[in-house]
Motif scaffolding. Structure first.
Motif, short mmCIF file in Angstrom:
data_model
loop_
_atom_site.label_atom_id
_atom_site.label_comp_id
_atom_site.label_asym_id
_atom_site.label_seq_id
_atom_site.Cartn_x
_atom_site.Cartn_y
_atom_site.Cartn_z
N THR A 175 -5.24 -22.95 -36.19
CA THR A 175 -4.86 -23.24 -34.80
C THR A 175 -3.88 -22.20 -34.29
O THR A 175 -4.00 -21.71 -33.16
N LEU A 176 -2.91 -21.85 -35.14
CA LEU A 176 -1.92 -20.85 -34.73
C LEU A 176 -2.58 -19.51 -34.46
O LEU A 176 -2.21 -18.80 -33.53
N LEU A 246 -9.15 -25.36 -29.57
CA LEU A 246 -10.24 -25.15 -28.61
C LEU A 246 -9.70 -24.66 -27.27
O LEU A 246 -10.28 -23.79 -26.63
N PHE A 247 -8.59 -25.26 -26.87
CA PHE A 247 -7.98 -24.88 -25.60
C PHE A 247 -7.56 -23.40 -25.63
O PHE A 247 -7.85 -22.64 -24.71
N ALA A 248 -6.92 -23.03 -26.74
CA ALA A 248 -6.51 -21.63 -26.89
C ALA A 248 -7.74 -20.73 -26.89
O ALA A 248 -7.77 -19.67 -26.25
N CYS A 253 -11.17 -16.73 -24.23
CA CYS A 253 -12.49 -16.34 -23.71
C CYS A 253 -12.41 -16.06 -22.21
O CYS A 253 -12.98 -15.08 -21.73
N ALA A 254 -11.71 -16.95 -21.50
CA ALA A 254 -11.63 -16.78 -20.04
C ALA A 254 -10.93 -15.47 -19.70
O ALA A 254 -11.35 -14.75 -18.80
N SER A 265 -14.57 -23.41 -16.05
CA SER A 265 -15.23 -24.67 -16.40
C SER A 265 -14.91 -25.13 -17.82
O SER A 265 -14.64 -26.31 -18.03
N ALA A 266 -14.93 -24.21 -18.78
CA ALA A 266 -14.68 -24.61 -20.16
C ALA A 266 -13.29 -25.22 -20.29
O ALA A 266 -13.10 -26.25 -20.95
N LEU A 267 -12.31 -24.59 -19.63
CA LEU A 267 -10.95 -25.11 -19.68
C LEU A 267 -10.87 -26.48 -19.02
O LEU A 267 -10.13 -27.36 -19.47
N ARG A 268 -11.64 -26.66 -17.95
CA ARG A 268 -11.61 -27.95 -17.25
C ARG A 268 -12.18 -29.05 -18.14
O ARG A 268 -11.66 -30.16 -18.19
N VAL A 269 -13.27 -28.72 -18.84
CA VAL A 269 -13.84 -29.71 -19.75
C VAL A 269 -12.82 -30.08 -20.82
O VAL A 269 -12.65 -31.25 -21.17
N LEU A 270 -12.07 -29.08 -21.30
CA LEU A 270 -11.07 -29.37 -22.33
C LEU A 270 -9.91 -30.19 -21.78
O LEU A 270 -9.37 -31.04 -22.48
N ALA A 271 -9.53 -29.93 -20.52
CA ALA A 271 -8.48 -30.74 -19.92
C ALA A 271 -8.93 -32.20 -19.86
O ALA A 271 -8.15 -33.11 -20.13
#
Ligand SMILES: Nc1ncnc2c1ncn2[C@@H]1O[C@H](COP(=O)(O)OP(=O)(O)O)[C@@H](O)[C@H]1O
Ligand SMILES: [Mg+2]
Lengths: 519, 310
Positions: A175-176, A246-248, A253-254, A265-271
């Motif tokens: 994760t880090l 995943l968020f990171a 990617c973005a 969109s990917a970040l929104r799905v993760l939010a």
């Protein structure tokens, strides 16, 4: 095809060779490159041997110390602490920091452009860097496994405790690395990168120390493993880490994607995923271990909202119109297009996401509260999300009328938390000047945290003025955002209709070519 | 189909218009020189073509694909060699090419074959185990060109490829570029030094201060700028006699001395030119050199950019 023809049945080496060739083709190109470079380079090798030597020296020192003291009971524990201590710094500090530098080197060494115009996807880039970091981490773990085995043989250490410590350590290290790569994509100039590196170092060192503390606690008091609260906490931690990773990953990617691509969109799905996971833990906890403890639900709902708030600030300040590429990706079905609206890029659609997640939260929390007859949870949740809406929606809505540049948007993003801070602290300064004691104590209607705290206690008398202000804020937010929200919905419908038209035209074209006489 | 079509792109940095409504096309198999002084906007234009920068207005179509609507597909059709780029340390030539071949999704035997092919094309084969940091500038340019060809793009964009090369490396580069043109690729090659491009380009696009000043075949631009040809004559008589003889002929203007002879502007077709020579001989001028018509890229460039160069 070629590998198939190569491997005749019974021809083991050829079959193995073909398998290896296929596996080799699947490998992430970045991983291959990084491992080749690391193996030839001096940096990793030197650091690696240094840590192993250091761990050996510390371990031997512990043994000697134990012999001198004659205190052999503690030997296993001390030896574990010494070696795990070194390992922790290696895998929780060196390795993620390497990932940060390795990503940054692509800009510093001017190799990034060539990477970007290749066929590599941003996700391959991020994953490649993280995988290369993970390979290094695994090398450390395997180099340290003899130490850990000796720890166990020396006795006094629970194998389950070691297993859990190492398992969580691997999860944390990965994760880090994701976080480090994401952080690395945030800045490309020297000064920003230096600041980011400092920030990362300041974050990594305490994590390494914390991991040592946690592991020590585990081996010294392994009974905690059988404690249900502890199990619950570990499970929650274990489920949040992958989402953070995943968020990171999505941020990385973005940041690496082409500006016309969909970077939101990917970040929104993760939010949304963060909201769902915290709600799931709240529901499970509230109906089982923490039955009837509304504080538990309130804490989780609050934490979920606070985590996602950071993302909402970014979403709500995105440019309103779709990029050309995203415009073509809006679903052709009207219903589907409208359903996907909150997860499509654009500032107003960011507000829609916030409202959507608020509704979802109320839908889960409402029945829970009914179950125990605890209405404070519902009141709190409703007020919390209305505050979130005003804090994010009011400044971004006003800014949407005149801010057009990236710089302006960055300024708004920084201004939003600052404005919240001002709303909380200015009245307290005024309280000092006017000698209003409650204001000084941050107990005033402009402080959302105090108003929310009153609501949790169902103290409506104190919360009253704050709620009135909140209502005004909500109305203002609705007014300043009405236009852009309307435009956002209209744009989705228009793009959807355009796609339908395009698809119909394409179908028409293939139909006419099909109908044409064959040569 | 046109291989590269630049459609009215504009790019502004702060208040500076680095590229201002630039449009041109490059056909398959042709080599287009992109000339302009430093800071003219060549690199910015090329980076927009290569999807590395977004234009404020306009679009670029690479082999039928818009760089704005489908940058990924455009990238696959396009090879870009930046003017300065880094190479990974601790990497050999073969590893470097193998990495990019993987990045372009080549697998198994096809990958090895392609790497071998581009190494053979750029004569890097014997050096495959050499570390990149030990290569000369010319070698690095060839390596980058090899990398650019891995995915067999239809369009190649080379930003200042000849900068900093010794004369020998420059000749080798020219041969490679010509071979690529012969393979049917469309090439756009920038330079601020005109002689670098003169021998290898079919056409040129001249840019200055973000604006495209001229575009076309070298000869066409020359004719549009000056309808007359520039001729050179040297004869076995003193220059004054020669000048007097010339000025009595029609269609001759602007006679001036150069080397041991005279240069003059001549308006008229080849037929008339042949008669002019006949009459000069008849006058007893005895010409020993009579040449001209050679279009110099340098001259075009100077006359186009004169006003703003200083
Ligand atoms: N990223 C950038 N930010 C600000 N100005 C830039 C940037 N890139 C280029 N420029 C400016 O744009 C102009 C054109 O630059 P460039 O395209 O590199 O010219 P050329 O390649 O023809 O020498 C120059 O004045 C340069 O300073
Ligand atoms: Mg340049």
């Amino acid at each position: 095809m070629t590998s198939e023809t190569l491997s005749k049945p019974g021809d083991e080496p050829a079959a193995l060779g073909a398998f290896l060739a296929r596996a080799d083709d699947r490998l992430n190109p970045i991983l291959v490159k990084e491992v080749r470079q690391a193996l030839r380079g001096r940096y990793f090798r030197n650091l690696f041997w240094l840590t192993v030597v250091l761990a050996t020296a510390l371990g031997v020192f512990m043994i000697v110390l134990a012999n001198v003291d004659g205190d052999l009971d503690e030997l296993g524990t001390n030896f574990f602490m010494a070696t795990f201590g070194v390992l922790s710094f290696a895998v929780h500090t060196f390795v993620p920091f390497w990932a940060f530098q390795s990503m940054g080197a692509e800009w510093e060494e001017n190799t990034f452009d060539l990477l970007v115009i290749s066929d590599l996807r941003p996700k391959q880039l991020v994953v490649g860097k993280v995988l290369a970091a993970t390979v290094q981490a695994l090398l450390y773990y395997s180099a340290f496994s003899p130490f850990l085995v000796s720890t166990f043989l020396m006795g006094g250490v629970d194998i389950l405790a070691i297993g859990l410590a190492i398992g969580l350590s691997i999860l944390v290290s990965t994760t880090l690395s994701f976080l480090a790569v994401a952080l690395s994509t945030l800045g490309r100039t020297k000064i920003v990168r230096a600041a980011l590196a400092m920030l990362l170092a300041c974050a990594l060192l305490p994590v390494s120390a914390g991991a040592i503390g946690f592991a020590t606690m585990l081996v010294q008091a392994p009974n905690v493993l059988r404690d249900r609260d502890f199990q619950y906490a570990v499970a929650m931690f274990g489920s949040v880490l992958p989402i953070v990773a995943l968020f990171a990953f999505a941020i990385g990617c973005a940041r690496l994607a082409h500006e016309e691509e969909n970077r939101s969109s990917a970040l929104r799905v993760l939010a949304s995923a963060i909201t769902v996971v915290t709600l799931a833990w709240a529901a499970v906890g509230y109906t089982t271990f923490f039955r009837g403890e509304e504080q538990f639900v309130i804490a989780l709902v609050g934490a979920g909202c606070a985590l996602a708030m950071v993302a909402y600030v970014f979403f709500a300040t995105e440019p309103e119109p779709f990029g050309r590429r995203v415009a073509r990706q809006v679903p052709s079905s009207r219903t589907l297009a409208l359903c996907s609206l909150p997860w499509l890029p654009g500032g107003a659609r960011g507000l829609a996401l916030l409202i959507g997640n608020a509704l979802l939260t109320l839908l889960v929390v409402g029945p829970l509260a009914l179950l125990e007859g605890d209405e404070s949870i519902v009141v709190f949740t409703l007020a919390l999300y209305l505050y979130a809406l005003v804090v994010v929606g009011l400044p971004s809505g006003i800014a949407s009328y005149f801010v057009r540049t990236l710089r302006g948007r960055t300024a708004v993003r920084v201004a939003i938390p600052l404005l919240l801070g001002l709303a909380i602290f200015l009245p307290s300064i005024a309280g000092m000047l006017l000698d209003v004691h409650a204001w000084m104590e941050l107990e005033h209607p402009l402080d959302p945290f105090w108003v929310l705290a009153c609501l949790v206690d169902l103290n409506l008398a104190d919360a009253g003025p704050g709620l009135a202000l909140l209502a005004i804020g909500v109305v203002l937010t609705a007014i300043v955002n009405a236009k852009r929200v309307g435009n956002a919905v209209a744009e989705v419908l228009r793009c959807s209709a355009e796609r339908r038209a395009r698809e119909a035209a394409a179908a028409q074209a293939t139909h006419t070519t099909d109908a044409a006489p064959q040569r | 189909m046109t291989a590269l079509e630049v459609r009215g792109i504009t790019k502004t940095f702060r208040s500076l218009k680095a590229v201002d409504d630039v449009s041109f096309t490059v056909e398959p198999g042709s080599i287009c020189g992109f000339i302009g002084p430093n800071g003219a906007g060549k690199t910015t234009t090329m980076r927009i073509c290569a999807t590395l920068e977004l234009p404020d207005h306009g679009d670029v179509i690479v082999d039928g694909v818009s760089v704005l609507e489908d940058p990924r597909r455009a990238r696959r059709k396009l090879g870009f060699m930046p003017d300065n780029y880094g190479a990974y340390p601790q990497t050999t030539i073969r590893e470097y090419l193998d990495f990019y071949a993987r990045a372009y999704g080549l697998t198994g035997k096809a990958r090895k074959k392609t790497v071998d092919q581009v190494m053979a094309f750029t004569s890097l084969g014997p050096l495959e185990e050499k570390l990149i940091n030990t290569l000369s500038k010319g070698m690095k340019q060839r390596l980058c060109l090899a990398k650019t060809m891995l995915h067999d793009p239809a369009v190649l964009i080379l930003d200042e490829p000849a900068a900093g090369l010794d004369p020998r490396a420059r000749v080798e580069l020219r041969e490679l570029v010509k071979a690529l043109g012969a393979m049917g690729k469309a090439l756009l090659i920038s330079s601020h030094i005109l002689t670098e491009l003169a021998e290898m380009c079919d056409g040129v696009a001249v840019i200055e201060s973000g604006k495209l000043l001229a575009r076309g075949r070298v000869g066409e631009i020359q004719r549009s700028l000056q309808p007359h040809a520039t001729m050179y004559v040297r004869a076995l008589c003193d220059l004054a006699t020669l000048e007097k003889a010339l000025l009595e002929e029609p269609g001759i203007a602007n006679v001036r001395g150069e080397r041991q002879g005279l240069v003059f502007d001549y308006t008229g077709d080849d037929e008339a030119l042949a008669r002019l020579l006949e009459r000069l001989v008849a006058r007893g001028v005895k010409p020993v050199e009579f040449a001209g018509g050679e279009v110099k890229l340098e001259d075009i460039f100077m006359s186009l950019t004169q006003g703003t160069l200083q």
